[in-house]
Write a protein that holds these residues in place. Structure first.
Motif, short mmCIF file in Angstrom:
data_model
loop_
_atom_site.label_atom_id
_atom_site.label_comp_id
_atom_site.label_asym_id
_atom_site.label_seq_id
_atom_site.Cartn_x
_atom_site.Cartn_y
_atom_site.Cartn_z
N SER A 1 0.78 -1.31 -0.08
CA SER A 1 -0.02 0.13 -0.11
C SER A 1 0.85 1.33 0.06
N ARG A 2 0.35 2.42 -0.58
CA ARG A 2 0.93 3.61 -0.69
C ARG A 2 0.06 4.85 -0.18
N PRO A 3 -0.20 4.80 1.20
CA PRO A 3 -1.14 5.79 1.69
C PRO A 3 -0.76 7.03 1.07
N ALA A 4 -1.95 8.29 1.02
CA ALA A 4 -1.74 9.38 0.55
C ALA A 4 -1.12 10.31 1.41
N GLU A 5 -1.25 10.12 2.71
CA GLU A 5 -0.98 11.19 3.88
C GLU A 5 0.34 10.90 3.96
N VAL A 6 1.28 12.35 4.20
CA VAL A 6 2.44 11.94 4.57
C VAL A 6 2.78 11.35 5.96
N THR A 7 1.98 11.82 6.83
CA THR A 7 2.29 11.37 8.26
C THR A 7 1.94 9.65 8.42
N ASP A 8 1.18 9.17 7.41
CA ASP A 8 1.12 7.64 7.42
C ASP A 8 2.52 6.90 7.16
N TYR A 9 3.66 7.88 7.15
CA TYR A 9 5.03 7.28 6.86
C TYR A 9 5.89 7.52 7.93
N ASP A 10 5.31 7.91 9.25
CA ASP A 10 6.25 8.10 10.30
C ASP A 10 6.80 6.81 10.98
N ILE A 11 7.63 6.92 12.08
CA ILE A 11 8.16 5.88 12.78
C ILE A 11 7.05 5.01 13.37
N ALA A 12 6.08 5.57 13.86
CA ALA A 12 4.97 4.80 14.47
C ALA A 12 4.29 3.88 13.49
N HIS A 13 3.76 4.26 12.36
CA HIS A 13 3.52 3.61 11.24
C HIS A 13 4.44 2.41 10.71
N LEU A 14 5.61 2.86 10.59
CA LEU A 14 6.48 1.91 10.07
C LEU A 14 6.84 0.83 10.88
N SER B 1 6.14 1.59 -11.73
CA SER B 1 4.74 1.49 -11.46
C SER B 1 4.48 2.42 -10.31
N THR B 2 5.19 2.60 -9.29
CA THR B 2 4.68 3.23 -7.92
C THR B 2 5.30 4.77 -7.82
N GLY B 3 6.06 5.14 -8.72
CA GLY B 3 6.71 6.41 -8.43
C GLY B 3 7.63 6.39 -7.00
N PHE B 4 8.32 7.35 -6.80
CA PHE B 4 9.06 7.65 -5.80
C PHE B 4 8.39 8.22 -4.50
N THR B 5 7.20 8.93 -4.55
CA THR B 5 6.72 9.81 -3.33
C THR B 5 6.70 9.08 -1.96
N GLY B 6 6.14 7.47 -2.14
CA GLY B 6 5.77 6.70 -0.95
C GLY B 6 7.00 6.71 -0.06
N GLY B 7 8.24 6.38 -0.86
CA GLY B 7 9.54 6.11 -0.21
C GLY B 7 10.14 7.52 0.31
N ILE B 8 9.91 8.35 -0.40
CA ILE B 8 10.36 9.96 0.19
C ILE B 8 9.68 10.44 1.22
N ASN B 9 8.35 9.90 1.33
CA ASN B 9 7.44 10.28 2.52
C ASN B 9 8.18 9.83 3.82
N TRP B 10 9.11 8.69 3.93
CA TRP B 10 9.96 8.32 5.03
C TRP B 10 10.55 9.63 5.49
N TYR B 11 11.29 10.30 4.55
CA TYR B 11 12.30 11.40 4.62
C TYR B 11 11.30 12.46 5.31
#
Length: 314
Positions: A71-84, A225-235
């Protein structure tokens, strides 16, 4: 993938679906979880998976949220350390495991360190490649990097100019990944601007490729397929993570192995043993992509450390 890499399954955990690759299911009860970095994929562990399974481990390799067919959630905050870290805890719950050994490279290492701080009872050992434990410090991480390294440093750029680098990488996916996954790259003077954007636009790669064309194609296909935004949201959650870890005991008490690349540009932790007192440190003659540049040596180092850790006391 390749004939040697397991077929994936999709597993619902923590409000998302993760694409998970497994080997050694016959070794149920002895789990080891391999966590990739950026911009990577579970496939980056292809060299280690068979050996770990042969050594008696149930090997679990997720594409973490934002990557591959996860999954690639849309919200940036869905990629914080609590979620990961919550995804990894839920993955253990799915398999019925109280705890596991976690191995992480690059951002995967940061997540594993954070998981161990937030859920220490779910981690029985840590192997980190490239990225050591990060001291929290007095100043949020991005603010500190901006003050020391400037606005063009990619961590800072990703946060202050959201979407700009993402678009450049997506326009140049093949070139960016081809130019990034290199070894024995000659030293050069830094150029103006964001180094990774410059790399994505560079016509000619430097050094030698870390992987074969068919292996690189796995990464290219995934990010096309996915683009890079999901991974960059970790940063984009680094300062949020800094705040989330404010009241956590900062000491990692589990046994740990830290593997550095001698030619890696990631800074080593000068006070690692103060925060990770039970750590062994090893350096390999390679750059950043440790488990892919030195696959046999990395696998051997992990297996030997696991054997020492699990040896009965005499």
């Amino acid at each position: 993938m390749t004939t040697d890499f397991p077929e994936p399954t999709r597993i619902s955990v923590n409000g998302v679906e993760l694409e998970v690759f497994e080997a050694g299911r016959q070794n149920a009860g002895n789990p080891i979880v391999l966590c990739h970095g950026w911009p990577e994929h579970a496939f980056s562990w292809r060299h280690q998976v068979p050996a770990l399974a042969a050594a008696g481990y149930h090997v679990i390799v997720p594409n973490q949220r934002g990557y591959g067919n996860s999954s690639r959630p849309a919200e940036v905050t869905d990629y914080d350390i609590a979620h990961l870290s919550g995804d990894l805890v839920a993955l253990l719950d799915h398999y019925g495991y109280e705890d596991a050994t976690f191995v992480g490279h690059d951002w995967g290492a940061f997540v594993v360190w954070g998981l161990t701080l937030l859920h220490p009872d779910r981690v029985n050992g840590v192997v980190a490649l490239s990225v050591p434990y990060q001291e929290r410090g007095e100043i949020p991480w991005i603010e500190f990097m901006e003050a020391v390294l400037g606005a063009d440093f990619y961590f800072v750029h990703f946060n202050r100019q959201p979407g700009v680098a993402d678009a450049v990488f997506e326009e140049n996916t093949v070139r960016f990944l081809r130019n990034l996954y290199r070894k024995n790259v000659p030293l050069a003077e830094p150029q103006p601007g964001n180094a990774l954007i410059n790399l994505a636009r560079a016509e000619t790669p430097l050094g030698e490729s870390v992987m074969s064309d068919s292996e690189l194609a796995v990464f290219v296909s995934a990010f096309a397929s996915t683009g890079f935004t999901g991974g960059i949201n970790w940063y984009r959650n680094l300062d949020r993570n800094w705040r989330l870890l404010a009241d956590v005991d900062p000491i990692i008490r589990q046994p740990a192995l830290m593997i550095y690349g001698d030619r890696d540009t990631v800074a080593r932790a000068e006070r690692l043993t103060e925060f990770v007192p039970n750590v062994e440190v090893l350096s390999l003659d390679c750059g950043h992509w440790i488990q892919q540049e030195k696959p046999a040596e990395t696998t051997e180092a992990i297996l030997k450390w696991l054997a020492r850790r699990d040896a009965p006391c005499t």
